[in-house]
Design a protein around this motif. Sequence first.
Motif, PDB file in Angstrom:
ATOM      1  N   MET A  16     -28.407 128.775  46.949  1.00 49.04           N
ATOM      2  CA  MET A  16     -28.457 127.517  46.236  1.00 49.04           C
ATOM      3  C   MET A  16     -27.986 126.361  47.128  1.00 49.04           C
ATOM      4  N   LEU A  17     -27.252 126.691  48.172  1.00 53.10           N
ATOM      5  CA  LEU A  17     -26.788 125.649  49.084  1.00 53.10           C
ATOM      6  C   LEU A  17     -27.964 124.938  49.739  1.00 53.10           C
ATOM      7  N   LEU A  18     -28.973 125.682  50.122  1.00 49.92           N
ATOM      8  CA  LEU A  18     -30.132 125.064  50.769  1.00 49.92           C
ATOM      9  C   LEU A  18     -30.841 124.101  49.821  1.00 49.92           C
ATOM     10  N   ALA A  19     -30.982 124.475  48.565  1.00 50.86           N
ATOM     11  CA  ALA A  19     -31.614 123.581  47.586  1.00 50.86           C
ATOM     12  C   ALA A  19     -30.783 122.312  47.408  1.00 50.86           C
ATOM     13  N   ALA A  20     -29.466 122.435  47.381  1.00 46.75           N
ATOM     14  CA  ALA A  20     -28.606 121.263  47.238  1.00 46.75           C
ATOM     15  C   ALA A  20     -28.731 120.340  48.450  1.00 46.75           C
ATOM     16  N   LEU A  21     -28.765 120.911  49.630  1.00 46.11           N
ATOM     17  CA  LEU A  21     -28.904 120.101  50.840  1.00 46.11           C
ATOM     18  C   LEU A  21     -30.247 119.394  50.881  1.00 46.11           C
ATOM     19  N   LEU A  22     -31.304 120.094  50.480  1.00 43.44           N
ATOM     20  CA  LEU A  22     -32.628 119.484  50.468  1.00 43.44           C
ATOM     21  C   LEU A  22     -32.712 118.360  49.440  1.00 43.44           C
ATOM     22  N   CYS A  23     -32.113 118.570  48.271  1.00 45.05           N
ATOM     23  CA  CYS A  23     -32.139 117.528  47.233  1.00 45.05           C
ATOM     24  C   CYS A  23     -31.395 116.274  47.692  1.00 45.05           C
ATOM     25  N   TYR A  24     -30.208 116.451  48.236  1.00 42.63           N
ATOM     26  CA  TYR A  24     -29.436 115.283  48.667  1.00 42.63           C
ATOM     27  C   TYR A  24     -30.150 114.542  49.801  1.00 42.63           C
ATOM     28  N   THR A  25     -30.685 115.275  50.759  1.00 46.49           N
ATOM     29  CA  THR A  25     -31.381 114.639  51.870  1.00 46.49           C
ATOM     30  C   THR A  25     -32.652 113.948  51.399  1.00 46.49           C
ATOM     31  N   GLY A  26     -33.351 114.557  50.444  1.00 48.40           N
ATOM     32  CA  GLY A  26     -34.548 113.933  49.901  1.00 48.40           C
ATOM     33  C   GLY A  26     -34.242 112.649  49.168  1.00 48.40           C
ATOM     34  N   PHE A  27     -33.207 112.665  48.348  1.00 43.58           N
ATOM     35  CA  PHE A  27     -32.822 111.437  47.642  1.00 43.58           C
ATOM     36  C   PHE A  27     -32.351 110.364  48.616  1.00 43.58           C
ATOM     37  N   THR A  28     -31.669 110.752  49.676  1.00 46.86           N
ATOM     38  CA  THR A  28     -31.225 109.778  50.666  1.00 46.86           C
ATOM     39  C   THR A  28     -32.418 109.152  51.383  1.00 46.86           C
ATOM     40  N   ALA A  29     -33.413 109.966  51.709  1.00 47.22           N
ATOM     41  CA  ALA A  29     -34.615 109.429  52.352  1.00 47.22           C
ATOM     42  C   ALA A  29     -35.342 108.456  51.420  1.00 47.22           C
ATOM     43  N   LEU A  30     -35.433 108.798  50.137  1.00 51.24           N
ATOM     44  CA  LEU A  30     -36.056 107.874  49.187  1.00 51.24           C
ATOM     45  C   LEU A  30     -35.247 106.590  49.045  1.00 51.24           C
ATOM     46  N   CYS A  31     -33.933 106.720  49.096  1.00 49.33           N
ATOM     47  CA  CYS A  31     -33.065 105.550  49.022  1.00 49.33           C
ATOM     48  C   CYS A  31     -33.276 104.651  50.241  1.00 49.33           C
ATOM     49  N   LEU A  32     -33.392 105.254  51.411  1.00 47.54           N
ATOM     50  CA  LEU A  32     -33.580 104.474  52.636  1.00 47.54           C
ATOM     51  C   LEU A  32     -34.964 103.854  52.729  1.00 47.54           C
ATOM     52  N   SER A  33     -35.905 104.310  51.917  1.00 47.06           N
ATOM     53  CA  SER A  33     -37.244 103.732  51.968  1.00 47.06           C
ATOM     54  C   SER A  33     -37.312 102.374  51.262  1.00 47.06           C
ATOM     55  N   MET A  34     -36.221 101.954  50.641  1.00 42.05           N
ATOM     56  CA  MET A  34     -36.172 100.645  49.978  1.00 42.05           C
ATOM     57  C   MET A  34     -35.485  99.632  50.888  1.00 42.05           C
ATOM     58  N   ASN A  35     -36.012  98.415  50.901  1.00 40.15           N
ATOM     59  CA  ASN A  35     -35.484  97.362  51.785  1.00 40.15           C
ATOM     60  C   ASN A  35     -33.994  97.127  51.585  1.00 40.15           C
ATOM     61  N   ARG A  36     -33.572  97.040  50.349  1.00 35.94           N
ATOM     62  CA  ARG A  36     -32.173  96.702  50.056  1.00 35.94           C
ATOM     63  C   ARG A  36     -31.221  97.759  50.605  1.00 35.94           C
ATOM     64  N   HIS A  37     -31.501  99.010  50.318  1.00 34.07           N
ATOM     65  CA  HIS A  37     -30.603 100.078  50.752  1.00 34.07           C
ATOM     66  C   HIS A  37     -30.694 100.324  52.255  1.00 34.07           C
ATOM     67  N   TYR A  38     -31.879 100.157  52.811  1.00 35.37           N
ATOM     68  CA  TYR A  38     -32.029 100.307  54.248  1.00 35.37           C
ATOM     69  C   TYR A  38     -31.192  99.259  54.978  1.00 35.37           C
ATOM     70  N   GLY A  39     -31.220  98.035  54.476  1.00 35.03           N
ATOM     71  CA  GLY A  39     -30.432  96.964  55.085  1.00 35.03           C
ATOM     72  C   GLY A  39     -28.940  97.192  54.967  1.00 35.03           C
ATOM     73  N   GLU A  40     -28.499  97.820  53.873  1.00 37.97           N
ATOM     74  CA  GLU A  40     -27.078  98.109  53.694  1.00 37.97           C
ATOM     75  C   GLU A  40     -26.595  99.217  54.630  1.00 37.97           C
ATOM     76  N   LEU A  41     -27.450 100.200  54.870  1.00 36.81           N
ATOM     77  CA  LEU A  41     -27.007 101.394  55.585  1.00 36.81           C
ATOM     78  C   LEU A  41     -27.368 101.400  57.064  1.00 36.81           C
TER      79      LEU A  41
END
Length: 110
Positions: free
Chosen positions: A1-26
């Motif tokens: 289940m650790l692999l699924a958790a890591l994939l979910c968090y990384t996927g959500f982070t990538a989606l977050c970074l695909s937005m201008n606002r969050h990309y500029g913050e991070l």
Amino acid sequence: MLLAALLCYTGFTALCLSMNRHYGELLSGPLTARRSRMLKWAGWLLLTFSPFVAVDDAGWGVGLAQWCAVLMGSAVLLVFLMPFRPRWVLMLACVSLVLCPFAAMDQFPV
């Protein structure tokens, strides 16, 4: 289940970074359309792959329930880290990318 958790968090982070606002913050620099598209594709690909990993780990009944919990937990973690500790978001994403091959070796022994 650790692999699924890591994939979910990384996927959500990538989606977050695909937005201008969050990309500029991070991250520094401009978010190009190509980079945004690549981050969206990577995020959705990781999120699409994660339920298959969870089902392989625990079966259909328990695996899907655990995947839903991991999906919600990783989203909540990201939502709470963004306003208070934005640099931790990138740090945890990098750590999860480093740990993914080790978790895959543990889940899928050769």
